[in-house]
Enzyme design. Structure first.
Site: not given
Ligand code: 13P
Length: 260
Positions: A174, A96, A98, A11, A168, A213, A9
């Site tokens: 992150g 997601h 976010e 982003k 997640e 992560s 992903n």
């Molecule tokens: P990270 O791997 O940067 O923690 O992000 C995970 C994520 O949100 C994947 O959709």
């Protein structure tokens, strides 16, 4: 036997040439690997087409990060399932954290997207996961269960082989603080049993990805858990070498048959 899936992903990262270079590097390397894993890249919408070209004739598939539930209409700025299908997408990330946090997406809205993606012949990657304060209050399972019920209630069992769920935990995204393999398996096992209570053994075809992560040095231990069927990778998917190391971890674990 579930074939592991590793999805990147991206982003809101990369500009056009970076996206193409990254996709080409990953596609080249994955083409030389065994087929014991599925690999998907989810670039920003505007780079779906050039990334599709970079992935042409390779086993790496294309995915999108979001979608609107209606097939078309006056929804300025939005992207539909038929649009994604027409540029070669196979997967769509839905719900997601976010999107939930910054764009106010609700379970009911996410449920509409899951159905639209399935109806359009694509595969949703439904994201669920609790926030830190919810885990600290002992409510992690309750939160995830409500997200599952909200997004999947009434889903017919025929759809299950197309469905992917990504656990997640928001506190792991992150932050560099991944869930431990035990924490991940505990929640993945819970999600599996929630699905079995609804759909019986058909639930066993659904792949459950871990995200948060995920890195080359923690991937194998997470993938070795019996209900962790791959990963949804954020930051580490932006560098070909770290993403490929995670893909190789998935292949290594699946060829050993996991840790049943
Ligand atoms: P990270 O791997 O940067 O923690 O992000 C995970 C994520 O949100 C994947 O959709």
């Amino acid at each position: 036997m579930r074939i592991p899936l590793v999805a990147g992903n991206w982003k809101m990262h990369t500009v056009r040439q970076e996206a193409i270079t990254l996709a080409e590097a990953i596609a080249r390397a994955v083409s030389g690997l065994s087929a014991a894993v599925e690999v998907t890249l989810c670039p920003p919408f505007v780079f779906l087409e050039p990334v599709r070209q970079a992935l042409a004739d390779t086993p790496v598939q294309l995915g999108a990060q979001n979608v609107h539930p209606e097939p078309e209409g006056a929804f300025t700025g939005e992207i539909s399932v038929p649009m994604l299908a027409s540029v070669g997408c196979r997967y769509v990330i839905v719900g997601h954290s976010e999107r939930r946090q910054y764009f106010g997406e609700t379970d009911a809205w996410i449920a509409r997207k899951v159905r639209a993606v399935l109806q359009g012949g694509l595969r949703p990657i439904l994201c669920v996961g609790e926030r830190l304060e919810e885990r600290q209050a002992g409510r992690a399972r309750q939160v995830v269960q409500a997200q599952l019920e909200g997004a999947l209630d009434g889903l017919s069992e025929e759809a299950l082989p197309e469905l992917v769920i990504a656990y997640e935990p928001v506190w792991a995204i992150g932050t560099g603080q991944n869930a431990t393999p035990q924490q991940a398996q505990e929640m993945h096992g819970f999600i599996r049993s929630w699905m079995r209570a609804r759909w019986g053994s058909k639930a066993d075809s659904v792949r459950l990805l871990y995200g948060g992560s995920l890195k080359p040095d923690n991937a194998a231990a997470l993938f070795r858990q019996p209900d962790v069927d791959g990963g949804l990778v954020g930051g580490a998917s932006l560098k070909a070498s770290s993403f490929l190391a995670i893909v190789e971890a998935a292949i290594g674990v699946s060829s050993q048959g996991g840790e049943a």
